[in-house]
Write a protein that holds these residues in place. Structure first.
Motif, PDB file in Angstrom:
ATOM      1  N   CYS A  22       3.425  16.256   4.150  1.00 33.45           N
ATOM      2  CA  CYS A  22       3.454  17.713   4.315  1.00 33.45           C
ATOM      3  C   CYS A  22       2.043  18.220   4.561  1.00 33.45           C
ATOM      4  CB  CYS A  22       4.001  18.386   3.059  1.00 33.45           C
ATOM      5  SG  CYS A  22       5.664  17.874   2.652  1.00 33.45           S
ATOM      6  N   CYS A  41       8.137  13.114   4.134  1.00 33.78           N
ATOM      7  CA  CYS A  41       6.905  13.022   3.368  1.00 33.78           C
ATOM      8  C   CYS A  41       7.052  11.945   2.308  1.00 33.78           C
ATOM      9  CB  CYS A  41       6.616  14.368   2.725  1.00 33.78           C
ATOM     10  SG  CYS A  41       5.177  14.323   1.668  1.00 33.78           S
ATOM     11  N   ALA A  45       5.346  11.585  -0.272  1.00 38.18           N
ATOM     12  CA  ALA A  45       4.991  12.078  -1.596  1.00 38.18           C
ATOM     13  C   ALA A  45       6.158  12.808  -2.233  1.00 38.18           C
ATOM     14  CB  ALA A  45       3.778  12.986  -1.507  1.00 38.18           C
ATOM     15  N   CYS A  46       6.708  13.782  -1.535  1.00 35.16           N
ATOM     16  CA  CYS A  46       7.803  14.573  -2.101  1.00 35.16           C
ATOM     17  C   CYS A  46       9.130  14.240  -1.441  1.00 35.16           C
ATOM     18  CB  CYS A  46       7.491  16.064  -1.975  1.00 35.16           C
ATOM     19  SG  CYS A  46       7.247  16.605  -0.287  1.00 35.16           S
ATOM     20  N   CYS A 101      -0.111  16.238  -0.484  1.00 33.96           N
ATOM     21  CA  CYS A 101       0.932  15.231  -0.627  1.00 33.96           C
ATOM     22  C   CYS A 101       0.375  13.845  -0.327  1.00 33.96           C
ATOM     23  CB  CYS A 101       2.094  15.547   0.310  1.00 33.96           C
ATOM     24  SG  CYS A 101       3.286  16.683  -0.430  1.00 33.96           S
TER      25      CYS A 101
HETATM   26 ZN   LIG Z   1       5.195  16.441   0.764  1.00 25.87          ZN
END
Ligand SMILES: [Zn+2]
Length: 52
Positions: free
Chosen positions: A35, A14, A16-17, A39
């Protein structure tokens, strides 16, 4: 010491994270995996801020 060679990016993390996406529901958007929608939006927000 054992030198661990970094695995080639499979675009399965992912953005984003940065968590590896395996059993998680993959949210596919713009050729990248996230995800979920949250995200994805986080990443968009983040990338916009970096462009400033
Ligand atoms: Zn994520």
């Amino acid at each position: 010491m054992v030198a661990e060679t970094p695995a080639p990016e499979k675009k399965s993390n992912c953005l984003a994270c940065n968590k590896p996406i395996k059993k998680l529901k993959r949210y596919y958007r713009d050729g990248q995996f996230y995800c979920n929608k949250k995200c994805w939006r986080n990443y968009l927000k983040k990338s916009k801020e970096e462009k400033k």
